[in-house]
Scaffold this active site. Structure first.
Site, PDB file in Angstrom:
ATOM      1  N   HIS B  16       0.976  -1.097  -0.106  1.00  0.00           N
ATOM      2  CA  HIS B  16       0.233   0.047   0.544  1.00  0.00           C
ATOM      3  C   HIS B  16       0.934   1.691  -0.113  1.00  0.00           C
ATOM      4  CE1 HIS B  16      -3.313  -2.998   1.002  1.00  0.00           C
ATOM      5  NE2 HIS B  16      -4.522  -2.038   1.620  1.00  0.00           N
ATOM      6  N   SER B  17       1.788   1.016   0.691  1.00  0.00           N
ATOM      7  CA  SER B  17       3.272   2.451   0.075  1.00  0.00           C
ATOM      8  C   SER B  17       4.251   2.400  -0.056  1.00  0.00           C
ATOM      9  CB  SER B  17       3.396   2.706   2.160  1.00  0.00           C
ATOM     10  OG  SER B  17       4.413   3.106   2.369  1.00  0.00           O
TER      11      SER B  17
END
Lengths: 209, 235
Positions: B16-17
């Site tokens: 997600h990052s």
């Protein structure tokens, strides 16, 4: 009376308006038990769809659903992308290249959408996900029979109560499941957006009729 | 110029990052410099999330002919990676593995660096879960029950002992051999194929470990490890 490509396109445009109107509501629901992006993700996905509908209008209901699916997959960013993307992709496959959808075709598309969501997310009824709205919606749609508007109204009504039923549940799938017991007492944002979409589709079908 | 080598299995880290994906790729590449580890994380506008098109591009970019192992962090990263693999020209070239993303990436990268094939690189990632060194009850058939294990004591002459880089070197040294190698330090044992298990032994410099090898290439495995130790693990 069936539902043509332009009816489906009109319904998707209306759904884009609904997603924009409910952006903050969905963000707030998601803030309580998730990562606070569901409303913005759905708004972004449907907004992207609008420009694609303008540039290359689909010629069949199935093509319109497929365009929605690929747009959501590419633009949503959160779990709703793959889940709704798979749902609408399966729905598009289910209706094939029909020029017009009747009530039975819509019910069949809804069932295919549900199968897609379950295959992708592996959630069951009671896990506090969009499946809790979609399962009763599909049952009601299949039981209702009749024209498209009747099928979609039955689905939307059942999805609304299905979504409400997620409030007391403890989440067992998705980001909310990390909260354990603390996820109880909140409406699941995915179930809510499913319910909003079905209501919007039902309203469009009623107006078209 | 490097000699022409067999292509190595690539890695794609879906997070997600962007920072998380890049950090994991950095960590894995440190121990496997020749492996292509592609980091893909975040949305195009810089937010948290996963972007389908970027994942598709990373899959293509990481595949140099030997296939790609794909690791992910949370929910939508998994689903996005699944969809990207399903839509690939040849989904069989990609192995999506359910593994702890940091440990799995390091283990997979080292396995790939050692020349392992797609299936074995994927297995190395999966096997990285809960990878403490084997204690009282070894999960695998105890090597001392196998006939004629080769055993030798090796002194760790380098300062840091079996820390990250030496452990990776050791694992790489035996990876391509047809031998089961076990490293024992005090009451703990580790499979030498696993960097993380080797590091988990916590064997410091100046101490000795026992190397036990079985299989066709057992002698060669021991010879290489001895040589490595004599060179102080190139520290």
């Amino acid at each position: 009376m069936g539902c043509t490509a332009s009816d489906v396109i009109a319904a998707l445009r209306a759904a884009a308006v609904v997603m924009a109107e409910h952006r903050d509501e969905l963000v707030n629901l998601d803030r309580a038990i998730g990562d606070a992006d569901h409303g913005e993700n759905m708004r972004r996905g449907f907004t992207a769809l609008l420009s694609k509908l303008d540039s290359s209008p689909p010629e069949t209901p199935g093509a319109a659903l497929k365009l929605l699916a690929t747009t959501l997959i590419s633009t949503v960013g959160g779990a709703a992308g793959p889940l709704y993307g798979t749902a609408f992709l399966r729905a598009a496959t289910a209706v094939g290249d029909l020029a017009e959808l009747d009530g039975a075709a819509v019910a069949k598309a809804l069932h295919a959408a549900l199968d897609g969501v379950v295959a992708r997310g592996k959630a069951e009824v009671g896990d506090k996900t969009m499946v809790d709205a979609l399962v009763p919606a599909v049952s009601a749609a299949e039981a209702a029979g009749g024209e498209v508007d009747a099928v979609l109204k039955a689905a939307a009504d059942a999805a609304a109560s299905g979504a409400e039923s997620t409030v007391p549940l403890v989440a067992r799938k998705g980001r909310a499941s990390y909260l354990g017991e603390r996820s109880a007492g909140h409406l699941d944002p995915g179930a809510r957006s499913t319910s909003l979409l079905l209501r919007s589709f039902a309203d469009s079908a009623r107006v078209a009729r | 110029m490097r000699p022409v080598e067999e292509p190595k299995v690539g890695l794609v880290i879906v997070s997600h990052s962007e920072m998380l994906a890049s950090g994991i790729a950095e960590l894995a590449t440190q121990m496997a410099p020749q492996v292509d580890v592609e980091a893909v994380g975040g949305t195009p506008d810089g937010g948290l999330g996963t972007d389908y098109d970027s994942v598709c591009a990373a899959l293509v970019s990481a595949d140099s002919g030997a296939g790609v192992v794909v690791l992910y962090d949370l929910g939508s990263a998994k689903m996005t990676a699944e969809m990207a693999v399903e839509s690939a020209d040849d989904p069989a070239r990609f192995a999506l593995v359910d593994a702890p993303v940091v440990e799995g990436a390091v283990a997979a990268a080292v396995a790939s660096q050692g020349g392992a094939h797609l299936r074995d690189v994927a297995a190395a990632a999966v096997g990285a879960s809960g990878e403490a060194p084997v204690q009282a009850a070894p999960a695998r058939p105890a090597l001392h029950l196998v006939t004629d294990p080769l055993s030798v004591e090796i002194e760790l002459t380098n300062d840091v002992g079996l820390h990250a880089r030496p452990a990776a070197l050791l694992a790489r040294t035996v990876a391509e051999l047809d031998a089961d190698v076990l490293v024992r330090y005090r009451d703990s044992e580790a499979n030498a194929a696993s960097v993380l298990a080797l590091m988990g032994l916590g064997a410091p410099g100046g101490e000795s470990v026992e190397v036990i090898a079985t299989g066709k290439d057992a002698r060669e495995a021991v010879r290489r490890i001895e040589e490595l130790a004599e060179r102080g693990f190139d520290d």
